[in-house]
Design an enzyme around this catalytic site. Structure first.
Site, PDB file in Angstrom:
ATOM      1  N   HIS A 222       0.824  -1.217   0.000  1.00  0.00           N
ATOM      2  CA  HIS A 222       0.000   0.000   0.000  1.00  0.00           C
ATOM      3  C   HIS A 222       0.858   1.267   0.000  1.00  0.00           C
ATOM      4  CE1 HIS A 222      -3.086  -2.831   0.935  1.00  0.00           C
ATOM      5  NE2 HIS A 222      -2.601  -3.090   2.135  1.00  0.00           N
TER       6      HIS A 222
ATOM      7  N   HIS B 277      -6.825  -4.928  -0.985  1.00  0.00           N
ATOM      8  CA  HIS B 277      -6.048  -6.160  -0.905  1.00  0.00           C
ATOM      9  C   HIS B 277      -6.311  -7.079  -2.079  1.00  0.00           C
ATOM     10  CE1 HIS B 277      -6.206  -4.747   3.281  1.00  0.00           C
ATOM     11  NE2 HIS B 277      -4.951  -5.090   3.226  1.00  0.00           N
TER      12      HIS B 277
END
Lengths: 333, 333
Positions: free
Chosen positions: B57, B219
Site C-alpha cells: 500500500h 487487498h
C-alpha cells in the site's frame, strides 16, 4: 485499455482544471490557454523560471510550480509540444521585470517552439534565456531529437534554477546554475510495459511477457535495446552503470540520485531499486548526498523506472537543498 | 507479470532497506524487524503515534513517518498483517513516556495482532490506546473484516493525531481527535484492473476490457459491484455520491477531499477525477477546504482510484493543516 478519462480529446484541458481545483491558492490557468502559472505570477523583481512540453509526464511540469521552483508550465497535448503562442503567453505572464529562463527538454518541437516564443517575447522587450536539458545517456540522437533527450534530470534543473532565482540571482546567474546541472547529470530508463495514450487506447509498442526495453524515452518510443526480463538488481546495475560510465566521476564525489517511476510502477518496486542503487554508489566510491524516490517524470501508465545521477558541489547542494514548496516537491529547511 | 523485484519473498525486506537508504536521516529500521521508526525515536515527552499493516500500500504507512505524523510503521508481508511481536517492538520503540496511540485499519488480523501487542506493552507499563479506522462505505462486512474496511481515510487519522501529539496533546486528547476523524470520514474506490502480487505474479481477479469493479478494497479483493466501463465523470459521481450519502452532511459544511490513486493510475487521470469531484462538491452545497490528489494508499499496481471526503471543523482544520514533514506528505506553514 481503460482509463479514468472522459473524451480523450479533453484530457489535457480537464487535467489542468483538475489541478487548479486541487491547488487554487497556488496555481492559476491563463485564460484560454493550456498554461498554468503561480497564482501570484509574475513575481516582481525575481527572474521567472518556466518550462513546458507534452502532457503525459505528470507531475512534470506543472506540479513543480511554486516557491523555489517554477513560475509557469505549458502543457501540450499528450506527447506533443506546446505551441509557440502558448509558450509566449507563459513567458509574458511570468516576467517580473528581471527576465525569464526557459527550461527546455531536448525535443525538436519543444526547442523550436520555445525559440519562437523567446523571439516573440524579446521583440516586446522581455529578456529571455534558455537552457536545453539532454540528460538521457541512452542515445546520441533519437526519434524526436538531435542529440540526447531531456528526461528526469530536468527536475533538478527546475530546482537549482528556481532556488537561484528565489535567492535573488540575476538571469545570467540563474542560467549558469541551470547549465551546471545539465553538465553534471545523466539518466537512463527501462520499460517493463509500453504506455497507452488516451487517443490511441492501446500500447505504443509491443513487449513480450519476458522482455523489457532498456534506454527508453518518455514518449512511448521503444528503447535502444530489448532484452530478457532481469531482476531488479540486474536492471539497477545496468542503468546505473551506463549513467556512471557517461558521467565518469572521480572517486569520492558526492551525488544526488533519483529513482523515478514511469507512472505505472508501484513505489514498493522503486524502493527495491533504490536499495541496490545505494549499495552501488558505495561500491563505486561515490557518496550519496541525497536520494529521491518517486514519480517525478512519468510516461502515462508505463511500468518501469529511470535512474538519474547528478554530481553535486557546494553550490548545487545549497540550491538543490534550498526550501521549495510545490504540489509535487517540497523541501523544508 | 513483470515487476522490478528480485526474489518475491525478499520484496518487503528489500523495500524497507531501500526506504532507509533513501531517508537515512529520517528513518531507522528496528534490528531484525520489518518495522521502521523515526530516526530519533522515541521522542521524549510526546505521545507516540504508530500504525502498520500489510505491505503493498506504499507510501502507506512508513512514508508518513516524521514530524507531525507517525513515529513508527510496521510492514507485514504483502497484504498480510504484521505479527504481534513486530507490533509490540514498534510500540516499545516509540514510547517516549507519554504512551502510544495505535492507528489500526479495520482488518481482522491487524486488529487481533495490535490487540495482542497492546496487551504485551501494557504488561511492561506502556500506556497504549487504539483507534480502528473503518472509512470504506462500500461494505458493511467484507472478506477480511467484521464491519467496514479501513482505507485511504486512515492517512487523515495519522495527520490529525500526529499534529495533536506534536502540539503536546496527551494520550486521551490524541485518541479523541483520531476518533473524531474516523467519525467524519468516508471513502469508496474503483478498480479498472486487478493488482498483481509479487508472490502470485498474476491478477487476483479477472476483469474484462470493458468492465470495472466498484467498491473495491485494497487487498486485491473484488468490489461489491461489477459494471460496464464508465467515463471518469460518471465514476466520480458514483463514488462521491456513495460517500456523501453515507456522511449525510449539512449544506455549507467544509470538507477535505482525497482523490487517491491505487498505484497504477497516472496522476493525469486523478486530476481529471478531481475536476469533476470539486464541481460536485459545489453542486452539493459543500465547501472544499483542502483537496489532496495523489497516491496515498495504493494496492500494488492496481489501476483505479478512491475518493475520500472528510467533514472538517475548526479543530480538524487546525490539525490537518498543521506542519508535517514526512517522505510522502509535507505540509508547510
Amino acid at each position: 485499455m481503460k482509463k479514468l478519462i472522459n473524451d480523450p480529446s479533453d484530457v489535457v484541458d480537464e487535467m489542468l482544471d483538475g489541478m487548479v481545483a486541487a491547488y487554487p491558492n497556488r496555481l492559476r490557468r491563463l485564460e484560454g490557454m493550456e498554461v498554468l502559472v503561480r497564482e501570484d505570477a509574475p513575481v516582481e523583481g525575481k527572474v521567472g523560471i518556466v518550462s513546458g512540453g507534452g502532457s503525459g509526464h505528470e507531475p512534470t511540469h506543472a506540479g513543480y510550480i511554486g516557491d523555489g521552483m517554477l513560475d509557469g508550465a505549458a502543457a501540450g497535448e499528450v506527447f506533443t509540444s506546446p505551441t509557440a503562442d502558448q509558450l509566449h503567453a507563459m513567458v509574458e505572464a511570468c516576467d517580473g521585470g528581471e527576465g525569464v529562463l526557459c527550461v527546455v527538454k531536448n525535443y525538436e518541437g519543444d526547442v523550436m517552439n520555445f525559440d519562437t516564443a523567446a523571439e516573440m517575447a524579446d521583440m516586446e522587450g522581455v529578456e529571455v534565456e534558455q537552457v536545453v536539458v539532454d540528460d538521457d545517456v541512452a542515445v546520441e540522437d533519437s526519434l524526436y531529437t538531435s542529440g540526447r533527450r531531456g528526461v528526469a534530470g530536468t527536475i533538478l534543473v527546475h530546482k537549482a534554477a528556481g532556488a537561484k532565482a528565489a535567492g535573488g540571482g540575476d538571469l545570467g546567474e540563474v542560467k549558469a546554475v541551470a547549465e551546471k546541472v545539465v553538465e553534471n547529470v545523466g539518466t537512463m530508463g527501462t520499460a517493463l510495459t509500453s504506455c497507452v495514450t488516451p487517443e490511441k487506447g492501446e500500447p505504443t509498442f509491443d513487449l513480450g511477457e519476458d522482455e523489457i526495453e532498456l534506454g527508453i524515452g518518455i514518449h512511448g518510443e521503444p528503447g535502444t535495446q530489448r532484452t530478457e526480463m532481469m531482476s531488479a538488481d540486474e536492471i539497477t546495475e545496468h542503468l546505473a552503470g551506463r549513467v556512471l560510465d557517461d558521467l565518469d566521476l572521480d572517486e569520492g564525489r558526492q551525488v544526488l540520485t533519483i529513482v523515478n517511476g514511469m507512472g505505472g510502477t508501484p513505489l514498493m518496486e522503486l524502493f527495491v531499486v533504490n536499495r541496490r542503487l545505494q549499495e552501488l554508489m558505495g561500491e563505486e566510491g561515490l557518496e550519496t548526498w541525497d536520494a529521491w524516490v518517486g514519480d517525478y517524470m512519468t510516461s502515462l501508465d508505463m511500468m518501469g523506472c529511470s535512474i538519474t545521477v547528478c554530481a553535486v558541489d557546494e553550490e548545487l547542494k545549497e540550491l538543490l537543498g534550498a526550501p521549495a514548496d510545490t504540489p509535487a516537491l517540497t523541501v523544508t529547511e
